[in-house]
Every structure is written in structure tokens, then in C-alpha cells.
Write an enzyme that holds these catalytic residues in place. Structure first.
Site, short mmCIF file in Angstrom:
data_model
loop_
_atom_site.label_atom_id
_atom_site.label_comp_id
_atom_site.label_asym_id
_atom_site.label_seq_id
_atom_site.Cartn_x
_atom_site.Cartn_y
_atom_site.Cartn_z
N ASP A 199 1.04 -1.44 -0.27
CA ASP A 199 0.02 0.11 -0.18
C ASP A 199 1.47 1.27 -0.08
OD1 ASP A 199 -2.29 1.17 0.23
OD2 ASP A 199 -2.44 1.15 3.04
N VAL A 206 -9.61 -0.36 3.62
CA VAL A 206 -10.38 0.10 5.11
C VAL A 206 -9.04 0.51 5.80
CG1 VAL A 206 -11.78 -0.16 6.45
CG2 VAL A 206 -12.29 -0.78 4.75
P1 13P Z 1 -8.29 4.58 5.59
O1 13P Z 1 -7.65 4.43 6.85
O2 13P Z 1 -9.56 5.50 5.92
O3 13P Z 1 -9.43 3.28 5.90
O4 13P Z 1 -7.68 4.31 4.61
C1 13P Z 1 -6.78 3.04 4.46
C2 13P Z 1 -6.58 3.58 2.84
O5 13P Z 1 -7.03 4.10 1.72
C3 13P Z 1 -5.12 2.38 2.85
O6 13P Z 1 -4.87 2.98 1.53
#
Ligand code: 13P
Length: 284
Positions: free
Chosen positions: A82, A231
Site C-alpha cells: 500500500d 479500509v
Molecule cells: P482509511 O484509514 O481511511 O480506511 O484508509 C485506508 C486506505 O486507503 C489505505 O490505503
């Protein structure tokens, strides 16, 4: 079972009109919760880690734990990078077995973003890894990346077509008003922009910052082309609140197996709920 790219999962989601939830995990316990719930509900799932998470847990540990989860439940699992920003970092992790990648060049000018993403695609596709990139820039905070509201900007649909064409990415993260972390007040998503993006590009779209977005908005986004819903914050809050509550009633607790357990139960309830909202239950 081994770790897979998210390409097939997202195409399946796109064809069938649901979204695959991507949950940020941090350690053994959070991987256990996500894998167990995915197996129980027969939901495709992506486990995501920021660079900070991989440094904290160790890439080797995280890869092995996720592989063990995939074997234990016979699950096709994607462990996803990510918001990774450098080719060296991505290359090292792909060599260690990761097959699902996000290269985030959203802080760069358009042409430089394209160049970085194109290089990442060339690298990752040699290993069969899928690549997600972001156009526009989400506001909010995730790990140590904080984007002030004034520095965030929405995805330009026409630019999205050029970006996808020039980079060869597998999925596109769009900026349509969601933000990482907690919202001040009701979030506002630009659905008209999302439909315009959908008309310009045909690949799976990704919604970041889904914590705190009401169910009907998430589902409307899915109907308009979102195939992956990220999330993190909602899970962290549920986990932490339950552990805090446990310590209030058990101030002398010191056994991690005991004080962590309520955190896992609370996180599991959120994972189940997000799978229901995404429509991914039974879609394995
Ligand atoms: P949130 O923490 O707002 O759920 O976002 C998660 C996200 O987009 C991870 O890339």
C-alpha cells in the site's frame, strides 16, 4: 497456496459488480482475523501493508504469515504493498514474494508520475505482480504521510485516460473526495466525476480512505466502477477501543493472549461488516 496478484480478483469483482475489500494488517493477530473471516464468509480479500507496516513487522515475517494463512484456509490471498513510493523498495519486496503492488507517485507532477509508474509496471509485470497507481491526490493521514486538504486534488477524467494508456497499470486509485483517516463531518464523494472517469477508462478502480464513508456511498461507488475498497482506520479504532475497554475492567492484565483477544473480536465484526457492504461474501 501462495500469495497472488490482485488482477484476477479485481476482474472477477468488476464482472460481477462487487468490490474486494483491502484491509490494512500489521501483525500476526490482524492477519489471523482477516484470513479467518475471509475463509468463514468465502470472501476474496487483500491484506495491505504500508511501508511503515513492512518495516515494523519485517517483510519476511509478513510474507510468511500471509502464506501460512493462505495455506491454512486454502485461500487465494493477495498481500499488497500500500502506498509504496520507490522502485528499490518495491523490487526488494516483490523478490521476497509479494505479488500485489501500489506505486504511489501522486505527489509528483503528471509526467514524472507516469514515468515512475511505467517503470514500476515494467518491473512488476516481469514477476506477474499487479500494479495500482493513484492519479489526483487524497487528503488525510496514513502512517507518516500527511496530505493537507489544500494539497489534495481530484482525479481529472481526461488525464486518467492518458495515465492508464501511458503506464499500463492494472488498477487506478481515484481521488473523488475520500480521505485517509477520520473525517470531520460527513464525507462528500464526487459521483459525477467517478462516472466520467469510468467512461474514460475500463480498468478496475480503487477507493482509498473508505473508513467512515457511509454504506450507501460505498455501494454507489461500487455500482460506478470501484472494485477495491481500502479500509484501515475503522479496524484500528475497533481493535484499540476493545483492548482499552478490557484494561479498564482488568487493570492487572498482563497476558497478551488475553488482552489482545477482545481486540480481535471487535476487529472481526468490522471486517465482516465491510465484506457485506462490498458485496464480496460468497464470491471466492
Ligand atoms: P482509511 O484509514 O481511511 O480506511 O484508509 C485506508 C486506505 O486507503 C489505505 O490505503
Amino acid at each position: 497456496m501462495y500469495l497472488i496478484s490482485n488482477r484476477e480478483m479485481l476482474h472477477h469483482a468488476q464482472r460481477s459488480g462487487f468490490a474486494v475489500p483491502a484491509f490494512n494488517v500489521h501483525n500476526l493477530e490482524t492477519v489471523q482475523v482477516v484470513a479467518e473471516t475471509a475463509a468463514e464468509l468465502q470472501s476474496p480479500v487483500i491484506m495491505a501493508g504500508t511501508p511503515g507496516t513492512f518495516s515494523y513487522a519485517g517483510t519476511d515475517y509478513l510474507v510468511e504469515i500471509c502464506q501460512a494463512a493462505a495455506r491454512r484456509y486454502n485461500l487465494p490471498l493477495a498481500l499488497h504493498l500500500d502506498h509504496h513510493e520507490t522502485l528499490d523498495d518495491i523490487s526488494a519486496k516483490v523478490r521476497q514474494g509479494v505479488r500485489s503492488v501500489m506505486i504511489d507517485g501522486s505527489h509528483l507532477p503528471f509526467k514524472q508520475n507516469i514515468q515512475l509508474v511505467r517503470d514500476a509496471v515494467r518491473l512488476c509485470h516481469r514477476y506477474g505482480a499487479s500494479v495500482e497507481a493513484e492519479l489526483g491526490r487524497l487528503g488525510g493521514a496514513e502512517d507518516n504521510v500527511v496530505v493537507a486538504e489544500g494539497d489534495s486534488f481530484f482525479t481529472d477524467p481526461a488525464a486518467a485516460a492518458e495515465f492508464v494508456d501511458q503506464t499500463g497499470i492494472d488498477s487506478l486509485a481515484v481521488a473523488i473526495g475520500s480521505a485517509h483517516g477520520l473525517y470531520q463531518g460527513e464525507p462528500k464523494l464526487d459521483f459525477a466525476r467517478l462516472s466520467e472517469i469510468r467512461q474514460q477508462v475500463s480498468l478496475p478502480l480503487v477507493l482509498h480512505g473508505a473508513s467512515g464513508i457511509p454504506e450507501e456511498m460505498v455501494q454507489r461507488s461500487i455500482a460506478l466502477g470501484i472494485c477495491k475498497v481500502n479500509v484501515a482506520t475503522d479496524l484500528k479504532i475497533a481493535f484499540a477501543d476493545a483492548v482499552k475497554a478490557y484494561f479498564l475492567t482488568h487493570p492487572d492484565a498482563n497476558d497478551p493472549r488475553k488482552y489482545i483477544a477482545p481486540g480481535k473480536v471487535a476487529m472481526q465484526a468490522v471486517v465482516r461488516e465491510k465484506m457485506r457492504i462490498c458485496g464480496s461474501i460468497g464470491k471466492l
